[in-house]
Design an enzyme around this catalytic site. Structure first.
Site, PDB file in Angstrom:
ATOM      1  N   GLU A 264      73.286  90.607  53.790  1.00  0.00           N
ATOM      2  CA  GLU A 264      73.253  91.085  55.178  1.00  0.00           C
ATOM      3  C   GLU A 264      74.351  90.326  55.903  1.00  0.00           C
ATOM      4  O   GLU A 264      74.309  89.104  55.996  1.00  0.00           O
ATOM      5  CB  GLU A 264      71.887  90.840  55.823  1.00  0.00           C
ATOM      6  CG  GLU A 264      70.754  91.604  55.164  1.00  0.00           C
ATOM      7  CD  GLU A 264      70.968  93.104  55.060  1.00  0.00           C
ATOM      8  OE1 GLU A 264      71.781  93.651  55.842  1.00  0.00           O
ATOM      9  OE2 GLU A 264      70.365  93.739  54.182  1.00  0.00           O
ATOM     10  N   CYS A 298      73.172  89.320  64.337  1.00  0.00           N
ATOM     11  CA  CYS A 298      74.051  90.309  63.684  1.00  0.00           C
ATOM     12  C   CYS A 298      73.756  91.704  64.205  1.00  0.00           C
ATOM     13  O   CYS A 298      74.556  92.612  64.042  1.00  0.00           O
ATOM     14  CB  CYS A 298      73.942  90.228  62.167  1.00  0.00           C
ATOM     15  SG  CYS A 298      72.262  90.139  61.589  1.00  0.00           S
TER      16      CYS A 298
END
Ligand code: ADP
Length: 494
Positions: A264, A298
């Site tokens: 990720e 993020c």
């Protein structure tokens, strides 16, 4: 264990908390000399944590312990494994006040955000702990007489987890919990900036009765410890959250030895605001996504595309709300926390400065914020830049948002999809038809309609496409277990 425990903060005569001591947890023992200083980003003179600088030998010992411990762990009934996670969840909740305070001091976020994160970590442990009782396969009819087919999931063995500083307890928890309940052993390399949070997780698991060696933590640099985990042939798979550059590098290492890898990475998440949206609500949605968690997620919103009819009212509302996100010390009740490090602060400031130099208009925020008294960066709203300006294309990882006008929905959708990243994407609209179309055509792993791009429930699959993610296995929710297991099909003839 008290002398070795993290989060042993006490107050001295000047009421300044003593640094928490983080140590490696290898084969059930707390080891390593805590020498690396971590300072509070909101109080530059306060040393929050001391942690050891792990070596390749430490990494090797942690993997060896995990290899030794894993078979007996996998042989336990799944509900017994789950029960330990459930107990760890309760312990973490009992300790939430102290854990959240340590998290604020080492990461800089607000107390409300940190408290929510600790609760999230506990809930994650509870969710995956309860999966110890869940079905782990199917029963299928066979075309052969007297035959039953079943499917089952098997643990792979030892998993390495490499985690970032922005959710320093929730991310280790949401990677470790599915790995553990499925019968794997784990070695964790937490981010250098946040050693205490990961140590609190390790303590909760240890105190809950997790057998020795099943969960190991080695602090230190990614290049030394992370790299050693990635290259170790005994490590069956690696789950990483962090920068795209490091993630893609690790993918090369893991692919070369045909081990499993889950990444990720970065994001440049956009929200499309259409003319039928209420400008105030849309601005609140964008502000929550852009400035919440100091923009250090993020999934944070960093691009906004607005159609002409609503642009002025939306931008005015966003600028006003940005002013309400005054940055400050998370423990003193600030609405927005501190930036995590001087390097990140400099990166945020440089990004804003460059955009202004290239002709962007700075509608809120500052390009000359001073970090001396604490890493407090006022949220920035920029407008009037070109679509290919770095502020629109490059991840900043701070409370900085670029607002661009687009003529209509189709142009806005194309702009949203023009990024190399594809983690989350949002749309603010009252049109069910356009929201549905956007959900289908937005190139992002998570789509939010009238909700901030950041923040996901723990049962919702999470991950991105393009350069945001490996886009193979999702994190969180039941699907998280798939990464940590392999499927087996069994024919049973009687
Ligand atoms: P961030 O911007 O979040 O610090 P990084 O990708 O640098 O992103 O760091 C995320 C995690 O990856 C941290 O735990 C860090 O120590 C680790 N890391 C950094 N470089 C490497 C590397 N070469 N190999 C393995 N892990 C690394």
């Amino acid at each position: 264990m008290t002398t070795l425990a993290a989060g042993t903060a006490t107050t001295d005569s000047a009421a300044r908390p003593q640094p928490g001591l983080a140590r490696h947890l290898i084969d059930g023992a707390w080891t390593g000399t805590p020498i690396t200083e971590r300072r509070n980003p909101a109080r530059p003179h306060e040393i929050v944590a001391l942690s050891p600088a792990g070596t390749a030998e430490d990494a090797d010992a942690a993997v060896a312990a995990a290899v030794r411990a894993q078979p007996a762990w996998a042989a336990l009934p799944a509900p017994a494994r789950g029960a330990i996670l459930l107990k760890a969840a309760s312990l973490l909740e009992d300790r939430a006040t102290a854990v959240a305070a340590d998290l604020v001091r080492e990461e800089g976020k607000t107390l409300a955000e940190a408290t929510g994160e600790v609760k999230r970590a506990a809930d994650v442990l509870r969710f995956f702990g309860s999966l110890g009782w869940a079905p782990s396969g199917d029963v299928l009819p066979s075309g052969l007489p007297g035959t039953t087919i079943t499917t089952r999931r098997e643990p792979l063995g030892v998993f390495a987890l490499i985690t970032p500083w922005n959710f320093p307890i929730a991310i280790p928890a949401w990677k470790a919990a599915p790995a553990l309940v499925a019968g794997n052993a784990v070695v964790l390399k937490p981010a250098e900036l946040t050693p205490l949070s990961a140590t609190h997780l390790a303590r909760a698991l240890q105190d809950a009765g997790l057998p020795t060696g099943v969960f190991n933590v080695v602090h230190g640099s990614g290049r030394v410890v992370g790299e050693a985990f990635a290259r170790d042939e005994r490590v069956a798979g690696l789950s990483f959250t962090g920068s795209t550059a490091v993630g893609l590098h690790l993918k090369g290492v893991l692919d070369a030895r045909r081990a499993r890898v889950q990444l990720e990475m970065g994001g440049k998440n956009a929200v499309l605001v259409l003319g039928d949206a209420d400008p105030e609500s849309a601005a609140a949605v964008v502000a929550a996504g852009a400035f919440g968690l100091t923009g250090q997620a993020c999934t944070a919103t960093s691009r906004v595309y607005v159609t002409p009819g609503v642009r002025e009212a939306f931008t005015a509302a966003l600028v006003r709300i940005a002013g309400e996100y005054a940055p400050g010390d998370g423990l003193a009740g600030a609405r927005m926390g501190a930036v995590v490090s001087e390097a990140q602060f400099a990166q945020d400031a440089a990004a804003v400065r460059l955009a202004v130099e290239r002709g962007a208009e700075l509608l809120a925020g500052a390009h000359d914020a001073d970090p001396t008294g604490g890493l407090f960066f006022p949220p920035a709203v920029l407008a009037g830049m070109a679509e290919d300006d770095p502020i629109v294309t490059e991840e900043v990882f701070g409370p900085v948002v670029a607002v661009l006008e687009v003529p209509d929905y189709e142009a806005g959708l194309a702009a949203v999809n023009s990024s190399r990243y594809g983690l989350t994407a949002g749309i603010c609209t009252d049109s069910l038809a356009l929201a549905t179309d956007f959900a289908a055509r937005a190139q992002a792993g998570v789509v939010k309609v009238n909700r901030p791009t950041s923040g996901l429930d723990l049962n919702a699959p999470f991950g991105g496409v393009k350069d945001s993610s490996t886009n193979t296995f999702r994190e969180q929710g039941r699907s998280a277990v798939e990464f940590y297991t392999w499927g087996k099909t069994v024919y049973l003839g009687v």
